[in-house]
Design an enzyme around this catalytic site. Structure first.
Site, PDB file in Angstrom:
ATOM      1  N   GLU A  82       9.217 -19.306  30.779  1.00  0.00           N
ATOM      2  CA  GLU A  82       7.962 -19.494  30.045  1.00  0.00           C
ATOM      3  C   GLU A  82       7.723 -20.962  29.680  1.00  0.00           C
ATOM      4  O   GLU A  82       8.571 -21.576  29.018  1.00  0.00           O
ATOM      5  CB  GLU A  82       8.023 -18.655  28.750  1.00  0.00           C
ATOM      6  N   LYS A 268      10.334 -12.373  18.299  1.00  0.00           N
ATOM      7  CA  LYS A 268      10.334 -12.621  19.747  1.00  0.00           C
ATOM      8  C   LYS A 268      10.387 -14.130  19.997  1.00  0.00           C
ATOM      9  O   LYS A 268      11.092 -14.603  20.876  1.00  0.00           O
ATOM     10  CB  LYS A 268       9.085 -11.999  20.393  1.00  0.00           C
ATOM     11  N   ASP A 284      25.427 -11.804  27.564  1.00  0.00           N
ATOM     12  CA  ASP A 284      24.673 -10.558  27.721  1.00  0.00           C
ATOM     13  C   ASP A 284      23.460 -10.588  26.786  1.00  0.00           C
ATOM     14  O   ASP A 284      23.554 -10.238  25.615  1.00  0.00           O
ATOM     15  CB  ASP A 284      25.620  -9.393  27.381  1.00  0.00           C
ATOM     16  N   HIS A 383       0.749 -24.717  24.144  1.00  0.00           N
ATOM     17  CA  HIS A 383       1.253 -23.749  25.110  1.00  0.00           C
ATOM     18  C   HIS A 383       0.438 -23.820  26.403  1.00  0.00           C
ATOM     19  O   HIS A 383       0.986 -23.919  27.498  1.00  0.00           O
ATOM     20  CB  HIS A 383       1.135 -22.360  24.476  1.00  0.00           C
TER      21      HIS A 383
HETATM   22  P1  HMG Z   1       2.688 -32.228  20.453  1.00  0.00           P
HETATM   23  O1  HMG Z   1       2.558 -32.480  18.997  1.00  0.00           O
HETATM   24  O2  HMG Z   1       1.510 -32.384  21.310  1.00  0.00           O
HETATM   25  O3  HMG Z   1       3.895 -33.026  21.036  1.00  0.00           O
HETATM   26  O4  HMG Z   1       3.269 -30.748  20.621  1.00  0.00           O
HETATM   27  P2  HMG Z   1       4.124 -34.592  21.116  1.00  0.00           P
HETATM   28  O5  HMG Z   1       3.449 -35.106  22.353  1.00  0.00           O
HETATM   29  O6  HMG Z   1       3.862 -35.251  19.805  1.00  0.00           O
HETATM   30  O7  HMG Z   1       5.718 -34.602  21.325  1.00  0.00           O
HETATM   31  C1  HMG Z   1       6.625 -34.237  20.304  1.00  0.00           C
HETATM   32  C2  HMG Z   1       7.926 -33.833  20.965  1.00  0.00           C
HETATM   33  O8  HMG Z   1       7.774 -32.535  21.580  1.00  0.00           O
HETATM   34  C3  HMG Z   1       8.349 -34.745  22.088  1.00  0.00           C
HETATM   35  O9  HMG Z   1       9.082 -35.839  21.563  1.00  0.00           O
HETATM   36  C4  HMG Z   1       9.205 -33.844  22.928  1.00  0.00           C
HETATM   37  O10 HMG Z   1      10.503 -33.718  22.409  1.00  0.00           O
HETATM   38  C5  HMG Z   1       8.475 -32.508  22.820  1.00  0.00           C
HETATM   39  P3  HMG Z   1       9.184 -37.235  22.414  1.00  0.00           P
HETATM   40  O11 HMG Z   1       9.992 -36.925  23.649  1.00  0.00           O
HETATM   41  O12 HMG Z   1       7.795 -37.633  22.758  1.00  0.00           O
HETATM   42  O13 HMG Z   1       9.894 -38.167  21.484  1.00  0.00           O
HETATM   43  N1  HMG Z   1       7.484 -32.390  23.917  1.00  0.00           N
HETATM   44  C6  HMG Z   1       7.799 -32.084  25.175  1.00  0.00           C
HETATM   45  N2  HMG Z   1       8.965 -31.845  25.783  1.00  0.00           N
HETATM   46  C7  HMG Z   1       8.933 -31.537  27.081  1.00  0.00           C
HETATM   47  N3  HMG Z   1       7.817 -31.487  27.828  1.00  0.00           N
HETATM   48  C8  HMG Z   1       6.628 -31.719  27.274  1.00  0.00           C
HETATM   49  C9  HMG Z   1       6.577 -32.031  25.897  1.00  0.00           C
HETATM   50  N4  HMG Z   1       5.579 -32.316  25.047  1.00  0.00           N
HETATM   51  C10 HMG Z   1       6.155 -32.527  23.831  1.00  0.00           C
HETATM   52  N5  HMG Z   1       5.533 -31.664  28.020  1.00  0.00           N
HETATM   53  C11 HMG Z   1       4.170 -28.868  21.695  1.00  0.00           C
HETATM   54  C12 HMG Z   1       3.306 -30.084  21.866  1.00  0.00           C
HETATM   55  C13 HMG Z   1       4.034 -27.971  22.929  1.00  0.00           C
HETATM   56  C14 HMG Z   1       5.638 -29.274  21.564  1.00  0.00           C
HETATM   57  C15 HMG Z   1       3.696 -28.125  20.392  1.00  0.00           C
HETATM   58  O14 HMG Z   1       2.340 -27.783  20.536  1.00  0.00           O
HETATM   59  C16 HMG Z   1       4.496 -26.898  20.048  1.00  0.00           C
HETATM   60  O15 HMG Z   1       5.591 -26.987  19.510  1.00  0.00           O
HETATM   61  N6  HMG Z   1       3.907 -25.735  20.295  1.00  0.00           N
HETATM   62  C17 HMG Z   1       4.586 -24.445  20.109  1.00  0.00           C
HETATM   63  C18 HMG Z   1       4.754 -23.823  21.456  1.00  0.00           C
HETATM   64  C19 HMG Z   1       5.596 -22.594  21.414  1.00  0.00           C
HETATM   65  O16 HMG Z   1       6.079 -22.143  20.390  1.00  0.00           O
HETATM   66  N7  HMG Z   1       5.828 -22.030  22.586  1.00  0.00           N
HETATM   67  C20 HMG Z   1       6.633 -20.845  22.723  1.00  0.00           C
HETATM   68  C21 HMG Z   1       5.926 -19.857  23.558  1.00  0.00           C
HETATM   69  S1  HMG Z   1       4.734 -18.983  22.618  1.00  0.00           S
HETATM   70  C22 HMG Z   1       5.614 -17.534  22.200  1.00  0.00           C
HETATM   71  O17 HMG Z   1       6.058 -16.831  23.044  1.00  0.00           O
HETATM   72  C23 HMG Z   1       6.053 -17.252  20.814  1.00  0.00           C
HETATM   73  C24 HMG Z   1       5.073 -16.861  19.753  1.00  0.00           C
HETATM   74  O18 HMG Z   1       4.323 -15.705  20.042  1.00  0.00           O
HETATM   75  C25 HMG Z   1       5.940 -16.635  18.544  1.00  0.00           C
HETATM   76  C26 HMG Z   1       5.206 -16.325  17.309  1.00  0.00           C
HETATM   77  O19 HMG Z   1       4.107 -15.746  17.363  1.00  0.00           O
HETATM   78  O20 HMG Z   1       5.775 -16.640  16.229  1.00  0.00           O
HETATM   79  C27 HMG Z   1       4.084 -17.966  19.537  1.00  0.00           C
END
Ligand code: HMG
Length: 432
Positions: A82, A268, A284, A383
């Site tokens: 994901e 989750k 596992d 995401h």
């Molecule tokens: P942002 O603020 O745009 O990130 O967040 P940024 O550009 O300021 O970067 C901050 C740091 O995030 C970076 O530090 C990286 O470590 C990391 P830096 O390297 O710049 O010093 N980072 C990345 N790492 C790898 N590849 C990238 C990347 N971009 C940033 N492309 C971010 C962007 C996606 C991190 C933020 O929006 C976020 O944390 N979103 C949450 C996403 C999430 O939780 N996804 C899980 C899947 S959704 C799910 O299944 C679960 C859920 O249903 C659970 C629930 O309901 O509770 C949501």
């Protein structure tokens, strides 16, 4: 009735199995060639891991970075399909790095094994007999014939429970075994089969089921982290004040605390981190998932979040997690799959507890990242930004065009497979 072409499938060579499958499922030769491609885990080794092997499945291994765990910098391999999971963990870890990262702890590796006794005439008497002989039985277990004894583990406690059922009362005996650095399923089952006849002889009745319990309540790991208001504000690039972000996160947490529909999704998200590490280290993950979700509903009348959040006296956000984690660093897949071995090396763990502590920290990071995003900008921005690459690839963009197509979708704020296809067509027609 057609012939069953799968009779004796397990006795065939891998090539023979592929030929049978090719005919049965109408696969192309090019698809068979793909299935034969070897990764770090050779198909020959895979064939020793499970039955009827015909291919090795690949998933991406990503590295979650920025983790400070108990004062040590850590990087964490994730196996997950994901997008945004790894980025989210790295983001959460970065946001608490300068406030001390994660403080963690773990129980010993104590697993529960169950023996179901039926047809016992006097259950109270049987319970007393077991209690009276408990020390003797524990002493009996101190033989190197039994697993884990030579590593300092083994049987540490025997408990009994009486459960009412439609077959009448059942006497359930729990053996508590310290499985040291192994996950422990085989260890526990060996102990159960060693002790069941001995206990049976003592109390009469019939020893029926003998199996480990995956509800590993004595094998938990926990983690705690602090996110300052400054870090919370920075996470929104200054768009929302830190104290407001904190309040929004607490509101989001409260939703999960009072509603099981929300709590399941909340948990989750935690398992996004924990299960990805379980996969990376050959553990596992089904057992871990089952245990975590059962634990979430154990002590309350409703299913609860595995994390909790509160504001400390300095006005910072504190996050905590406690979760059962029956994980091992020896045995099983870890001895065969080279990727698992290398991931364990990257994690730099010497004990199963150390691994479980890292997993707890990752679970908390994952949960913080998700609820921070949900409570502020919404989950889709981050995401879907990362999903854009998937759509671009699925639309057929090659490696030169994936970034361009996904960037254009983000600029247009229209991230979908259809739009990826449309942009790709446009780019291709411009180039022709
Ligand atoms: P942002 O603020 O745009 O990130 O967040 P940024 O550009 O300021 O970067 C901050 C740091 O995030 C970076 O530090 C990286 O470590 C990391 P830096 O390297 O710049 O010093 N980072 C990345 N790492 C790898 N590849 C990238 C990347 N971009 C940033 N492309 C971010 C962007 C996606 C991190 C933020 O929006 C976020 O944390 N979103 C949450 C996403 C999430 O939780 N996804 C899980 C899947 S959704 C799910 O299944 C679960 C859920 O249903 C659970 C629930 O309901 O509770 C949501």
């Amino acid at each position: 009735m057609e012939n069953n072409v799968f009779e004796g499938f397990y006795k065939k060579t891998i090539n023979e199995r592929l030929q049978i499958l090719k005919l049965f499922s109408n696969l192309q030769e090019s698809e068979i060639d793909l299935l034969k491609v070897n990764g770090p885990l050779s198909i020959e080794s895979a064939d020793k891991m499970i039955e009827n092997v015909f291919a090795v499945h690949c998933l991406p291994v990503g590295l979650a970075v920025n983790f400070l765990i108990d004062g040590k910098q850590k990087v964490i391999p994730y196996v997950v399909e994901e997008p945004s999971v790894v980025a989210a963990a790295s983001n959460a870890a970065k946001l608490c790095y300068f406030s001390g990262g994660f403080q963690t702890g773990a129980d010993k590796s104590i697993m529960i094994g169950q023996i179901q006794f039926l047809e016992i005439k006097d259950i109270k008497k049987a319970q007393k007999q077991i209690e009276d002989k408990k020390e003797e039985l524990i002493q009996l277990s101190k033989t190197e014939e039994l697993p884990m004894v030579k590593y300092g583990g083994g049987l540490i406690e025997i408990q009994t429970r009486v459960i009412e059922s439609s077959y009448g009362p059942m006497l359930i005996v729990h053996l508590l075994v310290d499985c040291v650095d192994s996950m422990g399923a085989n260890t526990i089952n060996t102990y159960l089969e060693f002790f069941a006849p001995k206990i049976n002889e003592m109390i009469g009745g019939r020893a029926a089921i003998k199996i480990l319990s995956n509800l590993s309540i004595y094998r938990t790991a926990w983690a705690k982290a602090i996110w300052t208001q400054k870090a919370l504000e920075e996470s929104t690039k200054g768009a929302i004040k830190g104290d407001k972000v904190l309040d929004l996160i607490l509101e989001a947490y409260e939703f999960a605390r009072v509603d099981p529909f929300r709590a399941v999704t909340h948990n989750k998200g935690i398992m996004n981190g924990i299960s990805s590490i379980a996969l990376a280290t050959g553990n596992d993950w089904r057992a871990i998932e089952a245990s975590a979700h059962a634990y979430a509903s154990l002590n309350n009348s409703t299913y609860q979040p595995l994390t909790k959040y509160y504001k400390d006296k300095d006005g910072n956000l504190v996050g905590e997690i406690k979760v059962p984690l029956a994980v091992g660093i020896v045995g099983g897949s870890t001895t065969i799959n080279p990727t698992n071995k290398i991931c364990l090396k990257i994690l730099d763990v010497k004990t199963a507890q150390e691994l479980s502590r890292i997993m707890a920290a990752a679970g908390l990071a994952q949960n913080f990242a998700a609820i921070r995003a949900l409570a502020t900008e919404g989950i889709q921005r981050g995401h879907m930004k990362l999903h854009a690459r998937n759509f671009a690839a699925a639309a057929g963009a090659d490696s030169n065009l994936i970034d361009r197509v996904s960037r254009m979708m983000i600029e247009q704020n229209k991230i979908s497979l259809d739009n990826a296809k449309k942009i790709l067509e446009e780019l291709k027609s411009k180039n022709n």
